[in-house]
Design a protein around this motif. Structure first.
Motif, short mmCIF file in Angstrom:
data_model
loop_
_atom_site.label_atom_id
_atom_site.label_comp_id
_atom_site.label_asym_id
_atom_site.label_seq_id
_atom_site.Cartn_x
_atom_site.Cartn_y
_atom_site.Cartn_z
N HIS A 89 0.88 -1.16 0.00
CA HIS A 89 0.00 0.00 0.00
C HIS A 89 0.92 1.21 0.00
CE1 HIS A 89 -2.99 -2.88 0.68
NE2 HIS A 89 -2.49 -3.25 1.83
N ILE A 143 -2.73 4.42 -10.57
CA ILE A 143 -1.97 3.52 -9.71
C ILE A 143 -0.56 3.28 -10.25
CG2 ILE A 143 -1.90 1.15 -8.88
CD1 ILE A 143 -4.93 1.38 -8.62
N VAL A 170 -1.92 -4.79 -7.81
CA VAL A 170 -2.90 -3.83 -8.31
C VAL A 170 -2.69 -3.50 -9.79
CG1 VAL A 170 -3.38 -2.79 -6.09
CG2 VAL A 170 -1.45 -1.96 -7.43
N VAL A 291 -8.67 -3.07 -12.12
CA VAL A 291 -7.62 -2.60 -11.21
C VAL A 291 -8.31 -1.89 -10.05
CG1 VAL A 291 -5.81 -2.38 -12.94
CG2 VAL A 291 -7.35 -0.47 -12.55
N ALA A 292 -7.59 -1.78 -8.95
CA ALA A 292 -8.19 -1.20 -7.75
C ALA A 292 -8.75 0.18 -8.07
CB ALA A 292 -7.15 -1.10 -6.64
N GLU A 341 -9.01 -3.12 2.86
CA GLU A 341 -7.60 -3.44 3.05
C GLU A 341 -7.26 -3.78 4.49
OE1 GLU A 341 -5.82 -0.07 1.28
OE2 GLU A 341 -6.16 -0.87 -0.73
N TYR A 426 -13.46 -9.02 -2.43
CA TYR A 426 -12.14 -9.35 -1.88
C TYR A 426 -12.25 -10.34 -0.72
CZ TYR A 426 -11.56 -5.08 -4.51
OH TYR A 426 -11.62 -4.14 -5.48
N ARG A 429 -8.97 -11.83 0.50
CA ARG A 429 -7.86 -10.89 0.69
C ARG A 429 -7.02 -11.31 1.90
NH1 ARG A 429 -9.58 -4.80 0.07
NH2 ARG A 429 -8.18 -4.49 -1.68
N GLU A 458 -9.48 -9.99 -6.98
CA GLU A 458 -8.24 -9.34 -7.38
C GLU A 458 -7.42 -10.25 -8.27
OE1 GLU A 458 -6.70 -6.51 -3.82
OE2 GLU A 458 -6.92 -8.62 -3.28
#
Lengths: 507, 359, 317
Positions: A89, A143, A170, A291-292, A341, A426, A429, A458
């Motif tokens: 991140h 990103i 990502v 993508v995120a 997240e 997610y 995740r 993802e």
């Protein structure tokens, strides 16, 4: 000439609370090599690298950089030894420019003079193929651009040891290829590159050597050319595993949820959902790739009644949901679980116990002023048994559970409400392979029961194997809906990047 | 070398022990302060005890202070549980008193059985509406409630002062700016020599306990306090919950205003809130937002206030010393929360051989 | 009309004086918030500064020691908050409130013997208005802004220094990063805790100066609770100013004006039958309005530092 040893970590131990995150780990990296650090989620990869970058301090063990024994007390010590870490991140200040972010924490004259710095940034960027506008604010960046700023930042610091934590998570497959070219270029120029990953094909593609971690210990270091994905998986998991995800054939039912020309805007009046249209049938898993930040969150929240819809329709069994309160939507049997997240975020109250978390959805159905916790506690106990949730008890705060168990609590609760439509974002995740498969099995079980499932994911491999159809989002718009058994990863990647492939929409 | 780590399991009993230790340490630190001033700390604390509980009359005085503290704390607790930082209890007390006084001045001659319930209701409404405004602003535009509630305190004070010097001035007071005394029907009677408001205080402590821990409303308040997003996700009407809770929070403070005006001062003036709105912030926090703990903590603080007044006469230590002592306790308890959540791990500088140190 | 103009000019002069304590406190809180810390103890720190400044001036007779003492005392008061919120990661709201209570108590306690006492003539002389050559001869502006006491000028200088510091220096850049995203700052090798401590100290010190301006220069005698809620207005002014020191000066003077409007224009108001007590509500009512207005308009750049009020703990997991 024998390549120099840049990093040597010996007998590294690190404990968090009662968890041994790293136990006597040995790890070394040479100049000019790309070294993959492979392991499941929770194997201790990030912990190990955080110690190399000075964020955590090892409980014991030694670290040598460029042949010199070092003790890192702060990230600053690590940066000074030429180590640069790019976190999964990104750690960028959104309201500052690329240049300002790159200058953070750097030494230099008291007053900042911008011109030559901008020139330096451009030069380094050209050398490694990282075009970045130094004056652009981070919040305006894509990103990919943000990642480029992160890389430039460590290069500007003069790093010759680069750590990248899950850098491709990502990115689209095409962006990933570009990144890998940059990394190879850096290795060729004499840097040492460490890439943390749990994706086997990436290890095979990019790395020269690979170190495998399992449950906080080193399983081994191998030359990539001497191994294969199967062998690596067995090392990583510790037993021979079947990686295949099943896709049970289910006779698809009627359309339960239909979204037509859905548009939505965020607080800054930017369009976040553009004319989204799709149909979701009973007994199917519709995957969502992108993508995120392509609008996944907004789509989930719009359906759940949490995000304002500007125009378009959301129909459940032909009946409009737009304008209904979240509570009414829940009552109709539409369940949404979004794993953010930090994993806790929206679906669960971290400091509350499992019973009170189950009450979140349940308390509306209880009559009278007072709460009845006892029947819920019994239900929780049953779910703990059924989903094999590891917890000291139903009254233990959920934040003290491990990530996988927290997710089981959340999904267990959602399934417990017997939904007709299950939206899950997610869901796996941060889970290890075993826990992920438990979740896939739960989803398939629901599908066989005739539930309509929207699965936001993802990992493209997972989407392709699990989902009946996959809808791809790019910048808030649907760029394609493809069949899971027909599409390829390349196609998904191009659609994610917003390219119009002129493909037929899979019905 | 010292390192922090998350505390694994913390039992309620252990956490309570940490907090009590913090209070004791605060007294210890204050002792140092008193010592520097040239007094014997033990003697001073002893005198405070005497001042607070030394005679039946002093006990009654202390309890008279404990009533508004307890009730105000309960009101603040409801807001704090939602992480709505309502520091406007002073103003809510005053506006409750204002509304109750309006009843008292206009209907004071009716029977006590009519007037007092009406005043009680008016107090609740007055305080409740005064707290509704900042809550509404926060829901509508996400304004900072801390500052708004505080500004409303000042406005309430100026409002009461305005009444005192203007429209409500007692014509019989011969130019002295004060408001008329309530008629006897508008005065809360005494029970055991203490205003009967203590029954209200005890009732609200019990009610608040059941509300916060066993009712749907209390549960919703707690969820909103933990995460507004989660509350919305679970289908709760966050706006309604916040507004209702704030009316209850301010309303309870408004009742305090009614009780203080009617049961203690027998009139309205700008100082009937007497800082209870601020002291109650401390007592609320110290109680760990648990209604049943509010009662003993409020009595402790009432005792410190009364004892503080007493040591002023005995030792010429200014009354404000009590406030210093109270804020010291707050500092220590706030600080102690850290030790409930984290533990310190002491490490030897040189790492031991991992083969041996492993287990 | 001439009468009104004269009153308006006199009013403007006093407005700057009334705004100066607010200015120091606002800048102090602004600096603290840039480090990601919401310190609601401004009122307390101002009172600590006020009593320390008064005491230092009273006992030493030195104007510089009076201000120095206030600066130091305000900063030290802030360090209590700093220790609680930086090292012990305590709730910032409650810690700030506690500091306000402590400041109120300790200033009232230490000030008991000063009640009604005046500052010495030498100190008052030192802080008497000084005309700045040339500038002071500009009509109206010169009279209002450039024939003031040295502390008013220090206020101008502080604004300029703070603006330069925040936006033109490396330390300022790093500081803003700490307030926006301490994780990013930490990963860049910035000592997050040190930055927080230093700026919490400086912020408190500026609040202390603001308090001492009241007790030593503006009033200049000791009154219990001399700040009368200015600390809270300062917190609102930070939001009003959008965390920008240059806008803070506008806000501070505006509110300085509001607090004395009743005194200067009382005749006009009583002509309209408005009571002084209602005029006194103005600064507080306007604060509410201004705060609401600044909450309505929101932007990415002018908002609060992102990590404001959030404790940072590196080993969190």
């Amino acid at each position: 000439m024998q390549a120099q040893v840049f990093v040597k970590m010996e007998n590294i131990c690190k404990t968090f609370g009662n968890v041994k995150a790293n136990d006597r780990i040995n790890f070394d990296v040479h100049q000019g090599e790309i070294h993959a650090l492979l392991g499941e989620n929770g194997a201790g990869k990030s912990t190990l690298m955080n110690m190399l970058s000075g964020i955590y301090k090892p409980d014991s063990g030694s670290i040598q950089i460029h042949g010199k024994e070092v003790v890192f007390n702060t990230p600053k010590d690590s940066i000074e030894m030429g180590i640069g870490m790019i976190h999964q991140h990104y750690r960028l200040v959104e309201v500052q420019t690329a240049k300002e972010n790159i200058l953070l924490g750097r030494k230099g004259p008291f007053f900042m003079k911008g011109a030559h710095v901008s020139k330096d940034i451009r030069e380094i960027g050209e050398k490694f193929g990282l075009p970045v506008d130094p004056e652009k604010k981070v919040y305006d960046m894509s990103i990919g651009e943000k990642q480029a700023v992160e890389i430039l930042k460590v290069l500007y610091q003069g790093a010759d040891i680069l750590i990248m934590d899950e850098p491709t998570a990502v990115l689209t497959p095409q962006e990933t290829r570009k990144l890998f070219a940059i990394l190879r270029n850096m290795a060729a120029q004499g840097c040492a590159v460490i890439i943390i990953t749990h994706k086997l094909h990436e290890v095979m593609e990019i790395s020269d050597r690979v170190t495998v971690l399992r449950k906080g210990t080193t399983v081994g270091t191998l030359a990539t050319k001497d191994t294969n994905p199967k062998a690596l998986t067995d090392l990583m998991v510790g037993k021979t595993v079947d990686l295949a995800i099943s896709r049970p054939p289910v006779e698809r039912g009627r359309v339960l949820l239909e979204v037509k020309d859905l548009c939505a805007y965020d607080m800054d009046k930017v369009e976040v959902l553009r004319d989204i249209s799709f149909k979701l049938h009973a007994g199917e898993v519709l995957g969502v790739a992108g993508v995120a930040g392509s609008g996944q969150k907004e789509l989930c929240e719009s359906i759940a009644g949490l995000y304002p819809v500007a125009s378009g329709q959301i129909l459940y069994e032909g009946e409009s949901l737009v304008g209904n309160s979240p509570r009414d939507i829940i009552k109709k049997g539409i369940s949404m679980s979004f794993i953010p997240e930090d994993r806790l975020g929206m679906g669960l109250v971290a400091s509350m116990d499992m019973v009170d978390n189950f009450l979140l959805k349940e308390h509306h159905n209880q009559k009278g002023l007072w709460l009845k916790r006892k029947p819920i506690a019994e239900k929780c106990a049953e779910i703990i048994r059924r989903l094999e949730i590891k917890t000291p008890g139903v009254h233990h705060p959920v934040k003290q559970l491990s990530g996988g168990n927290i997710q089981k609590v959340l999904i267990g609760r959602e399934i417990e409400t017997n939904p007709h439509v299950l939206i899950t974002a997610y869901a796996v995740r941060g889970l290890d392979i075993g826990a992920s498969h438990t979740i896939y099995d739960l989803i398939n079980e629901q599908k066989e029961k005739g539930v309509a499932i929207l699965f936001i994911g993802e990992d493209l491999d997972v989407l392709l194997e699990l989902c009946d159809r996959i809808m791809v989002l790019s910048e808030g718009a649907v760029t394609g809906i493809v069949r899971g058994d027909k599409a390829t990863k390349e196609e998904l990647g191009l659609l994610m990047a917003g390219e119009d492939l002129g493909m037929e929409v899979a019905q | 070398m010292i390192r922090m780590a998350k505390q694994g399991n913390m039992t309620g009993r252990k956490a309570a022990a940490i907090r009590v230790t913090a209070i004791l340490l605060a007294f210890l630190a204050s002792s140092l302060f008193i010592r520097i001033l040239g007094h014997n700390p033990l003697a001073v604390y002893g005198s405070m005890l005497v001042g607070a509980f030394g005679s039946p009359m002093r006990i009654r005085d202390t309890l008279t202070v404990a009533i508004p503290l307890t009730l105000t704390s309960i009101g603040i607790l409801v807001a704090f549980k939602m992480k709505f930082w309502n520091i406007g209890a002073e103003g809510q007390i005053l506006m409750g008193a204002f509304a109750a006084s309006m009843v008292a001045y206009n209907l004071g001659n009716l029977s006590r059985w009519v007037v007092l319930p009406l005043m009680f209701l008016a107090g609740f409404v007055g305080g409740g509406l005064w707290a509704l405004l900042p809550a509404w602003l926060k829901m509508k535009w996400n304004t900072n409630e801390t500052i708004i509630t505080l500004m409303l305190n000042y406005i309430a004070i100026k409002w009461i002062t305005f009444l005192q010097y203007g429209p409500w001035r007692d014509p019989a007071s011969m130019g002295f700016p004060k408001m008329p005394n309530f008629a006897s029907g508008a005065i809360v009677p005494k029970l055991f020599g203490i205003q009967a408001g203590f029954l209200v205080a005890i009732l609200f402590v019990v009610l608040a306990h059941y509300f916060m821990h066993h009712s749907k409303g209390g549960y919703e308040v707690a969820v909103v306090g933990e995460s507004v997003d989660t509350a919305r996700y679970a289908g709760m009407n966050v706006k309604k919950i916040v507004l209702t809770a704030l009316v209850i929070s301010g309303g309870i403070s408004g009742i305090v205003g009614m009780l203080e005006a009617s049961g203690v001062n027998h009139t309205l003036n700008a100082s009937i809130s007497a800082g209870y709105g601020f002291t109650a912030i401390i007592t609320t926090w110290l109680s760990g937002l648990k209604p049943l703990v509010v009662l003993p903590v409020s009595i402790l603080f009432a005792a410190m206030t009364k004892g503080g007044g007493y040591i002023q006469t005995v030792y010429q230590i200014p009354q404000a010393a009590a406030q210093v002592l109270q804020s010291m306790i707050l500092f220590f308890v706030i600080g102690s929360e850290f030790f409930v959540q984290y533990k310190l791990v002491f490490q030897r500088k040189k790492s031991p051989n991992p083969q041996e140190g492993g287990q | 009309m001439e009468g009104f103009w004269n009153i308006f000019q006199a009013f403007s002069v006093v407005l700057v004086i009334g705004g100066t304590p607010l200015l120091f406190a606002t800048l102090g809180e602004l600096l603290t918030e840039k480090a990601g810390h919401l310190n609601l103890g401004v009122e307390g720190m101002m009172l600590i500064g006020a009593v320390a400044g008064f005491a230092a001036g009273h006992f030493t007779g030195s104007p510089l020691l009076a201000m120095g003492g206030a600066f130091l005392a305000g900063g030290l008061g802030a360090m209590i908050y700093g220790f609680l919120t930086v090292t012990l990661r305590a709730n910032q709201v409650v810690s700030g409130l506690a500091l306000t209570m402590f400041g109120t108590g300790i200033s009232s306690y230490l000030g008991v013997n000063f009640i009604g006492q005046k500052m010495s003539a030498e100190i008052s002389a030192f802080f008497s208005p000084v005309a700045i050559p040339l500038l002071s001869s500009i009509p109206y502006v010169g009279r209002v802004f450039f024939r003031q006491d040295p502390m008013v000028y220090l206020g101008y200088v502080t604004v300029a220094l703070l603006g330069t510091y925040l936006y033109r220096t490396r330390i300022g850049l790093n500081l803003r990063a700490v307030g926006e995203n301490p994780g990013a700052a930490d990963a860049s090798g910035i000592n997050v805790d040190l930055y927080k401590y230093v700026h919490i100290f400086l912020g408190g010190a500026l609040c202390g100066l603001g308090g001492a301006y009241l007790s030593v220069v503006a009033v200049p005698q000791w009154q219990d609770g001399i700040t009368a809620g200015r600390g809270w207005i300062a917190i609102a002014l930070v939001i009003f100013a959008g965390w920008n020191p240059f806008k803070a000066i506008l806000g501070a003077y505006l509110f300085g004006g509001l607090s004395i409007i009743g005194f200067y224009f009382g005749n006009y108001f009583s002509a309209w039958n408005i009571s002084q007590n209602l005029i006194d509500m103005l600064p507080y009512a306007v604060t509410i309005l201004v705060l609401t207005a600044s909450s309505v308009r929101k932007s990415k750049e002018k908002g609060a530092p992102k990590a404001l009020g959030v404790a940072y703990y590196r080993e969190e997991r």
